[in-house]
Design a protein around this motif. Structure first.
Motif, PDB file in Angstrom:
ATOM      1  N   ARG A 323       0.826  -1.212   0.000  1.00 35.22           N
ATOM      2  CA  ARG A 323       0.000   0.000   0.000  1.00 35.22           C
ATOM      3  C   ARG A 323       0.856   1.257   0.000  1.00 35.22           C
ATOM      4  O   ARG A 323       0.590   2.218  -0.732  1.00 35.22           O
ATOM      5  N   SER A 337      -5.195  -2.080  -4.546  1.00 34.23           N
ATOM      6  CA  SER A 337      -6.551  -2.273  -4.034  1.00 34.23           C
ATOM      7  C   SER A 337      -6.901  -3.757  -3.918  1.00 34.23           C
ATOM      8  O   SER A 337      -7.543  -4.190  -2.953  1.00 34.23           O
ATOM      9  N   GLY A 340      -5.234  -5.153  -0.963  1.00 38.65           N
ATOM     10  CA  GLY A 340      -5.964  -4.684   0.208  1.00 38.65           C
ATOM     11  C   GLY A 340      -7.225  -5.489   0.464  1.00 38.65           C
ATOM     12  O   GLY A 340      -7.569  -5.791   1.614  1.00 38.65           O
ATOM     13  N   GLN A 341      -7.917  -5.863  -0.599  1.00 38.78           N
ATOM     14  CA  GLN A 341      -9.107  -6.706  -0.440  1.00 38.78           C
ATOM     15  C   GLN A 341      -8.727  -8.101   0.051  1.00 38.78           C
ATOM     16  O   GLN A 341      -9.434  -8.693   0.870  1.00 38.78           O
ATOM     17  N   THR A 693      -9.267   5.239 -10.721  1.00 33.14           N
ATOM     18  CA  THR A 693      -7.817   5.193 -10.521  1.00 33.14           C
ATOM     19  C   THR A 693      -7.204   6.582 -10.676  1.00 33.14           C
ATOM     20  O   THR A 693      -6.342   6.998  -9.878  1.00 33.14           O
ATOM     21  N   ARG A 696      -8.135   8.693  -7.666  1.00 33.37           N
ATOM     22  CA  ARG A 696      -7.378   8.308  -6.475  1.00 33.37           C
ATOM     23  C   ARG A 696      -5.936   8.796  -6.579  1.00 33.37           C
ATOM     24  O   ARG A 696      -5.353   9.263  -5.581  1.00 33.37           O
ATOM     25  N   PHE A 709     -10.108   6.007   5.011  1.00 34.05           N
ATOM     26  CA  PHE A 709     -10.490   5.776   3.626  1.00 34.05           C
ATOM     27  C   PHE A 709     -11.347   6.927   3.129  1.00 34.05           C
ATOM     28  O   PHE A 709     -12.285   7.357   3.794  1.00 34.05           O
ATOM     29  N   GLN A 713     -11.452   6.111  -2.497  1.00 34.43           N
ATOM     30  CA  GLN A 713     -10.675   4.908  -2.191  1.00 34.43           C
ATOM     31  C   GLN A 713     -11.602   3.719  -1.941  1.00 34.43           C
ATOM     32  O   GLN A 713     -11.323   2.592  -2.362  1.00 34.43           O
ATOM     33  N   HIS A 714     -12.717   3.977  -1.236  1.00 36.73           N
ATOM     34  CA  HIS A 714     -13.705   2.917  -1.042  1.00 36.73           C
ATOM     35  C   HIS A 714     -14.216   2.404  -2.387  1.00 36.73           C
ATOM     36  O   HIS A 714     -14.320   1.187  -2.608  1.00 36.73           O
ATOM     37  N   LEU A 716     -12.770   2.576  -5.302  1.00 40.01           N
ATOM     38  CA  LEU A 716     -11.709   1.874  -6.014  1.00 40.01           C
ATOM     39  C   LEU A 716     -11.535   0.461  -5.470  1.00 40.01           C
ATOM     40  O   LEU A 716     -11.354  -0.494  -6.228  1.00 40.01           O
ATOM     41  N   PHE A 717     -11.603   0.313  -4.141  1.00 43.28           N
ATOM     42  CA  PHE A 717     -11.493  -1.009  -3.542  1.00 43.28           C
ATOM     43  C   PHE A 717     -12.592  -1.935  -4.055  1.00 43.28           C
ATOM     44  O   PHE A 717     -12.330  -3.077  -4.453  1.00 43.28           O
ATOM     45  N   SER A 720     -12.463  -2.456  -8.114  1.00 40.40           N
ATOM     46  CA  SER A 720     -11.317  -3.261  -8.533  1.00 40.40           C
ATOM     47  C   SER A 720     -11.483  -4.714  -8.121  1.00 40.40           C
ATOM     48  O   SER A 720     -11.066  -5.628  -8.842  1.00 40.40           O
TER      49      SER A 720
END
Length: 748
Positions: A323, A337, A340-341, A693, A696, A709, A713-714, A716-717, A720
């Motif tokens: 990250r 992302s 991160g998930q 993207t 962000r 967040f 960003q939320h 994008l998470f 993606s």
């Protein structure tokens, strides 16, 4: 035919049941031995016959369910033996009364063959003036069997539930292991091309099949819920077993999400290493689940393990490193992302496993509830089901009709020819005729081979030891071996059950070589009638019902897709378990039909393969939707065209289901054409992800690098993580529709 015979004799159906064999053997041998020593051998044989008929039911599950099953068996045997006693000496009235009872046992699994056997075996005895006494004696035998089988109840009451919960935890752990081994798996195509037969080599050269492991875990959880339902007698607050099952279900659904995100990350990986730490963390969580499984199975004697996992923390540090590299511009933000998930799914699974650990640590206490009746006494729903089965000529109705016809034919033939042991022909026919050709041939082969060998063994034994005490001891040994090995292979049951039945029915007047020869000949005659019935009588009807089942499969998955769209739109919080279960059941129904069609004499291999493709695509579709729904739970964000894509997929599934309503005019190629709008929306999804993207990246440049967040960003998470899954979902729904329509297409 030779291959079928070899497979039938080599088939292993289940594990041996020595305690079941001991209980059944004692219930039969003790009355016989006491009757022989006291000069009341005839009465002892009647008690033993009642014990034998109740033991044939093979009760399974929790002891409460076993008690209800055995109670029904005792009642059926008592009434059946009384009715059979009234029919003794009246051959043609037996032909009228017995076949409907045999057919009723096929239609009502709770009754089973017990009623028909009880009436038939009592009707072939010599007439007696005291019919009620015969019924009471067989009642005593049935109660004796029930008492012995339920004797371990106080000490082993929770054992079936613990076993079901432990198996569910192990199955979920295996699903986690399948994900872990798939994280850094190399290309297995070269190994897949090698034909291996050694199971040890297969275990180390083939990766676990995620779909198979996920399906096994789902089935194990369903079995655990079913077992728990047999214990629970009412409502109230959730008990610890129920909370444990729910926690394991959440772990499985999160594992489905993790697998989807891992697949996406493998196709869009960051430059930095992440596979090893991810694989180690997932394997560590699977190991913790296995510890909990052992603790459940051993009533807390096995260790629970630690509540926290160092491997999960190491994976978190690796994800944090990636990250920060993304914030510095050294990593692609989509890959960041996705990792991160992956991290979040692993942490959620760790949290659920910790919750499960606390439930197990508290013990699986369970109170006593009020006794429950087996099922409703309202006859109207039953009558409605009967009318529907007759109107639609369902496979069950056809099987009942086949069994009724062959029972009438065999009993009428025995009555017309005056065969003294003609009931063996009827017993062979009624117990061997199954719903499909393959199952019927397998049982016929097993029964004929076992019966022939068992009859010879019985004749030899009775020649060497004709006195009643010796016969009682031999019956004990035969019952012990037969009931113990009955679940392993039906051939063993026919081998040991044949002398057992012969000696029980002729205990006071032992059979000889002539009786053994008659038994073999009549068994062959019954087997021949069974074979002719399965070949000449009407087909089972599974193929005719296939379009309806496929339409239901498409319809339930369309509802699941729309419900997922509602989750993304914020209209509901999560996917209802009932919607997922309905989709599972529709897929299972098609899978069962596929298994039945595989058992036909000339199976349609192309249709069977197409149905397998449809079922596999349906399971993958369900997994994709679970992942999409769980990936979108953070907060309401701009998901772009994803809800519209899901609605479009639901439209395609519903339109295909409507096509199945008119099978005669079905054109699979025309009906399965994808909508152009859907391709445009998938392209819009890629554009939306690129936009997120850029936004962000602009946030990062402006200094938004904190731990909180942002809405961008939320978004994008979520987008993606779901983009790859949505594309896989589109592919699998297309496969599902195409395979379903192709399978339902009538032959030219």
């Amino acid at each position: 035919m030779f291959r079928r015979a070899r497979g039938a004799y080599a088939r292993v159906g289940g594990p041996a049941a020595p305690m079941y064999g001991v209980a059944a053997a004692l219930a039969m041998a003790v009355p016989l031995f006491v009757g022989a020593l006291t000069g009341h051998g005839a009465q002892g044989s009647m008690i033993a016959l009642g014990a034998y008929l109740v033991a044939l039911r093979t009760p399974e599950g929790p002891y409460g369910a076993r008690a209800r099953d055995l109670a029904v068996g005792v009642l059926v045997v008592t009434v059946g033996s009384t009715v059979g006693g009234l029919l003794a000496g009246h051959t043609w009235p037996s032909v009228i009364v017995v076949p409907p009872l045999i057919a009723l046992g096929v239609a009502v699994p709770r009754i089973g063959p017990t009623a028909g056997l009880a009436v038939l075996l009592s009707a072939v005895r010599p007439p007696s003036a005291d019919v009620v006494a015969i019924g009471l004696l067989e009642l005593i035998g049935g109660l004796l069997t029930a008492g012995l089988l339920l004797a371990p109840w106080p000490a082993r009451r929770l054992r079936p539930l613990r076993a079901a919960l432990s198996e569910a935890a192990d199955a979920v752990a295996e699903a986690l292991d399948a994900v872990a081994q798939d994280v850094a798996a190399p290309d297995s195509t070269p190994l897949d091309a090698v034909d291996l037969t050694n199971p040890d080599l297969l275990a180390v050269t083939r990766l676990p099949d995620w779909e198979v492991k996920r399906r096994a875990a789902s089935e194990a959880l369903a079995a655990a819920r079913t077992t728990y339902g047999l214990y629970r007698s009412g409502g109230g607050d959730p008990t610890r077993p129920e909370r444990l099952i729910d926690a394991l279900g959440r772990v499985l659904h999160e594992t489905v999400t993790l697998q989807a995100v891992v697949e996406a990350a493998k196709n869009y990986p960051p430059d930095r290493d992440w596979e090893l730490e991810t694989q180690t963390a997932i394997s560590a969580l699977a190991a913790r689940l296995r510890l909990l499984s052992g603790a459940v199975a051993t009533s807390g004697e096995a260790p629970l393990g630690r509540e926290e996992s160092a491997a999960v923390r190491r994976m978190g540090r690796a994800a944090e490193h990636i990250r920060r590299a993304g914030l510095a511009g050294d990593e692609d933000l989509v890959a960041v992302s996705l990792i991160g998930q992956v991290r979040r799914s692993i942490e959620r699974i760790a949290g659920e496993v910790a919750s499960t650990r606390r439930v197990v640590a508290g013990g699986l206490r369970f109170g006593f509830g009020a006794p429950r009746m087996p099922e409703t006494l309202d006859p109207l729903p039953v009558w409605a089901r009967v009318r529907r089965a007759v109107r639609t000529r369902s496979p069950m109705f056809r099987q009942v009709a086949r069994v009724f016809v062959i029972a009438v034919a065999s009993m009428a033939l025995a009555a017309a020819l005056g065969l003294s042991h003609g009931h063996w022909m009827t017993i062979t026919a009624m117990l061997s005729l199954r719903a499909t050709y393959g199952e019927t041939v397998e049982h016929v082969v097993q029964r004929v081979g076992g019966t022939a060998a068992g009859s010879v063994v019985a004749a030899v034994i009775l020649t060497l030891a004709p006195d009643e005490p010796a016969v009682a001891v031999i019956i004990f040994c035969s019952a012990l071996a037969g009931f113990t090995m009955r679940a392993v292979n039906y051939t063993y049951w026919a081998l040991f059950g044949t002398p057992l039945a012969m000696m029980l029915l002729d205990f006071s007047t032992p059979a000889d070589w002539l009786t053994a020869g008659e038994r073999i000949v009549l068994t062959f005659a019954g087997a021949l009638m069974t074979y002719l019935a399965v070949r000449l009588l009407w087909p089972a009807g599974h193929l005719e019902r296939l379009p309806v089942q496929l339409g239901r499969l498409l319809g339930t998955h369309a509802r699941l897709v729309r419900t997922t769209a509602d989750v993304l739109a914020g209209e509901i919080v999560r996917l209802p378990n009932e919607t997922i279960t309905a989709a599972d059941r529709s897929a299972d129904a098609v899978a069962q039909t596929r298994t039945r069609l595989r058992q036909e004499r000339l199976p349609d291999t192309e249709l069977i393969a197409e149905l397998g493709t449809a079922v596999d695509a349906a399971h993958r579709t369900r997994d994709h939707l679970i992942a999409v729904a769980r990936l979108s739970r953070e907060e309401a964000v701009d998901t772009g065209p994803i809800p519209e894509i899901l609605d479009r997929l639901a439209d395609e599934l519903e339109e295909a289901a409507e096509e199945l309503e008119d099978v005669e005019n079905l054109d699979p190629k025309a009906a399965a054409m994808p909508a152009e709008e859907l391709s445009e929306e998938l392209a819009d999804l890629d554009t939306h992800l690129s936009t997120l993207t850029r936004r962000r990246r602009a946030e990062i440049k402006s200094g938004a690098t904190g731990d909180d967040f942002t809405p961008v960003q939320h978004a994008l998470f979520q987008v993606s993580g779901t983009r790859y899954t949505i594309r896989e979902l589109r592919r699998d729904t297309g496969t599902l529709i195409e395979s379903a329509l192709t399978s339902a297409e009538p032959p030219p």
